[in-house]
Design a protein around this motif. Structure first.
Motif, PDB file in Angstrom:
ATOM      1  N   SER A   5       0.862  -1.228   0.039  1.00 40.58           N
ATOM      2  CA  SER A   5       0.032   0.093   0.036  1.00 40.58           C
ATOM      3  C   SER A   5       0.930   1.161   0.072  1.00 40.58           C
ATOM      4  O   SER A   5       1.742   1.424   0.897  1.00 40.58           O
ATOM      5  CB  SER A   5      -0.758   0.072   1.196  1.00 40.58           C
ATOM      6  N   LYS A   6       0.822   2.139  -0.793  1.00 43.34           N
ATOM      7  CA  LYS A   6       1.649   3.185  -1.175  1.00 43.34           C
ATOM      8  C   LYS A   6       1.607   3.970   0.205  1.00 43.34           C
ATOM      9  O   LYS A   6       2.578   4.851   0.297  1.00 43.34           O
ATOM     10  CB  LYS A   6       1.082   4.120  -2.393  1.00 43.34           C
ATOM     11  N   CYS A   7       0.479   4.368   0.704  1.00 43.00           N
ATOM     12  CA  CYS A   7       0.667   5.203   1.942  1.00 43.00           C
ATOM     13  C   CYS A   7       1.580   4.584   3.106  1.00 43.00           C
ATOM     14  O   CYS A   7       1.929   5.539   3.811  1.00 43.00           O
ATOM     15  CB  CYS A   7      -0.922   5.506   2.381  1.00 43.00           C
ATOM     16  N   CYS A  13      -1.213   9.674   0.177  1.00 43.25           N
ATOM     17  CA  CYS A  13      -2.313   9.395  -0.899  1.00 43.25           C
ATOM     18  C   CYS A  13      -3.477   9.104  -0.063  1.00 43.25           C
ATOM     19  O   CYS A  13      -4.532   8.554  -0.529  1.00 43.25           O
ATOM     20  CB  CYS A  13      -1.975   8.302  -1.890  1.00 43.25           C
ATOM     21  N   LYS A  14      -3.192   9.089   1.457  1.00 44.32           N
ATOM     22  CA  LYS A  14      -4.545   8.801   2.362  1.00 44.32           C
ATOM     23  C   LYS A  14      -5.888   9.919   1.960  1.00 44.32           C
ATOM     24  O   LYS A  14      -5.675  10.881   1.338  1.00 44.32           O
ATOM     25  CB  LYS A  14      -4.034   9.003   3.595  1.00 44.32           C
ATOM     26  N   ILE A  37       1.063   0.461  -4.989  1.00 41.13           N
ATOM     27  CA  ILE A  37      -0.432   0.436  -5.162  1.00 41.13           C
ATOM     28  C   ILE A  37      -1.400   1.424  -4.348  1.00 41.13           C
ATOM     29  O   ILE A  37      -1.040   1.249  -3.173  1.00 41.13           O
ATOM     30  CB  ILE A  37      -0.875  -0.893  -5.158  1.00 41.13           C
ATOM     31  N   CYS A  38      -2.175   2.124  -4.849  1.00 41.53           N
ATOM     32  CA  CYS A  38      -2.879   2.655  -4.033  1.00 41.53           C
ATOM     33  C   CYS A  38      -4.351   2.779  -4.754  1.00 41.53           C
ATOM     34  O   CYS A  38      -4.600   3.394  -5.812  1.00 41.53           O
ATOM     35  CB  CYS A  38      -2.578   4.222  -3.755  1.00 41.53           C
ATOM     36  N   PRO A  39      -5.175   1.917  -4.791  1.00 40.07           N
ATOM     37  CA  PRO A  39      -6.177   1.335  -5.493  1.00 40.07           C
ATOM     38  C   PRO A  39      -7.329   2.540  -5.532  1.00 40.07           C
ATOM     39  O   PRO A  39      -8.118   2.725  -6.560  1.00 40.07           O
ATOM     40  CB  PRO A  39      -6.894   0.224  -4.909  1.00 40.07           C
ATOM     41  N   GLU A  40      -7.440   3.228  -4.531  1.00 41.05           N
ATOM     42  CA  GLU A  40      -8.288   4.426  -4.335  1.00 41.05           C
ATOM     43  C   GLU A  40      -8.122   5.436  -5.454  1.00 41.05           C
ATOM     44  O   GLU A  40      -8.887   5.905  -6.108  1.00 41.05           O
ATOM     45  CB  GLU A  40      -8.408   4.700  -3.044  1.00 41.05           C
ATOM     46  N   ARG A  49      -9.976  13.351  -0.082  1.00 36.65           N
ATOM     47  CA  ARG A  49     -11.197  12.820  -0.490  1.00 36.65           C
ATOM     48  C   ARG A  49     -12.050  12.621   0.651  1.00 36.65           C
ATOM     49  O   ARG A  49     -11.530  12.365   1.717  1.00 36.65           O
ATOM     50  CB  ARG A  49     -11.179  11.566  -1.358  1.00 36.65           C
ATOM     51  N   LYS A  93      -2.601  -1.937   4.254  1.00 32.12           N
ATOM     52  CA  LYS A  93      -2.686  -0.959   5.381  1.00 32.12           C
ATOM     53  C   LYS A  93      -4.093  -1.682   6.051  1.00 32.12           C
ATOM     54  O   LYS A  93      -5.332  -1.683   5.521  1.00 32.12           O
ATOM     55  CB  LYS A  93      -3.017   0.421   4.953  1.00 32.12           C
ATOM     56  N   SER A  96      -8.425  -0.253   6.432  1.00 33.03           N
ATOM     57  CA  SER A  96      -8.638   0.358   5.319  1.00 33.03           C
ATOM     58  C   SER A  96      -9.837  -0.241   4.607  1.00 33.03           C
ATOM     59  O   SER A  96     -10.078  -1.513   4.639  1.00 33.03           O
ATOM     60  CB  SER A  96      -7.441   0.763   4.246  1.00 33.03           C
ATOM     61  N   THR A  98     -10.375  -0.624   1.712  1.00 38.38           N
ATOM     62  CA  THR A  98      -9.942  -1.004   0.272  1.00 38.38           C
ATOM     63  C   THR A  98      -8.782  -1.976   0.836  1.00 38.38           C
ATOM     64  O   THR A  98      -8.622  -2.984   0.078  1.00 38.38           O
ATOM     65  CB  THR A  98      -9.459   0.119  -0.559  1.00 38.38           C
ATOM     66  N   CYS A  99      -7.863  -1.651   1.558  1.00 35.86           N
ATOM     67  CA  CYS A  99      -6.497  -2.386   1.913  1.00 35.86           C
ATOM     68  C   CYS A  99      -6.702  -3.136   3.226  1.00 35.86           C
ATOM     69  O   CYS A  99      -5.879  -4.030   3.411  1.00 35.86           O
ATOM     70  CB  CYS A  99      -5.495  -1.463   2.008  1.00 35.86           C
TER      71      CYS A  99
END
Ligand code: SF4
Length: 141
Positions: A5-7, A13-14, A37-40, A49, A93, A96, A98-99
């Motif tokens: 996870s990129k964050c 990117c959070k 990777i940051c899918p969002e 966001r 992460k 999350s 997503t993650c």
């Protein structure tokens, strides 16, 4: 190589424009051992966001807007990259929508955690790709 996870590698990117830096993962990235990777963000959601949580499997943001399609699109892009790079281990992460690997928030925006996993994690597990949370992987090392 592993995907992360990129964050977790210190990138902002959070949802709130911040990050979740874990130094031990940043060191791996510095050694070129990491696919970020940051899918969002892959799915086109902006930084910052409006936060979303999972309700009945759907990604619903704090304003009540369903953003599931964008998140799924981003997850598919992340999965494609992971497969193209023959990656078999992914560190994501925790918590999350997503993650998250073992825990997510319950959809009420009250900081209440429940057992469950994020949308990307589910997708990876369905593909038999090993997924660890940042907390588990740290304990493993
Ligand atoms: S989608 Fe994953 S990588 Fe992106 S900010 Fe959220 S937890 Fe981090």
């Amino acid at each position: 190589m592993i995907a992360v996870s990129k964050c977790l590698c210190g990138y902002n990117c959070k949802y709130n424009g911040e990050n979740n830096l874990r130094d031990y993962l940043k060191k791996l990235e510095d050694n070129n051992e990491v696919l970020l990777i940051c899918p969002e963000v892959f799915g086109g959601l902006p930084i910052p966001r409006i936060p979303f949580e999972l309700k009945n499997g759907r990604a619903i943001n704090k304003d009540g807007v369903d953003v599931t399609d964008k998140v799924i699109d981003g997850c598919n892009k992340a999965l494609k990259l992971i497969k193209e790079n023959n990656i078999t281990k992914v560190i994501l992460k925790e918590n999350s929508p997503t993650c998250g690997v073992n825990y997510i928030y319950d959809g009420t925006f009250t900081h209440t955690k429940i057992k469950g996993c994020g949308l990307l994690t589910k997708m990876l597990k369905d593909e038999n790709i090993k997924v660890y949370s940042d907390e588990e992987f740290y304990e493993e090392k």
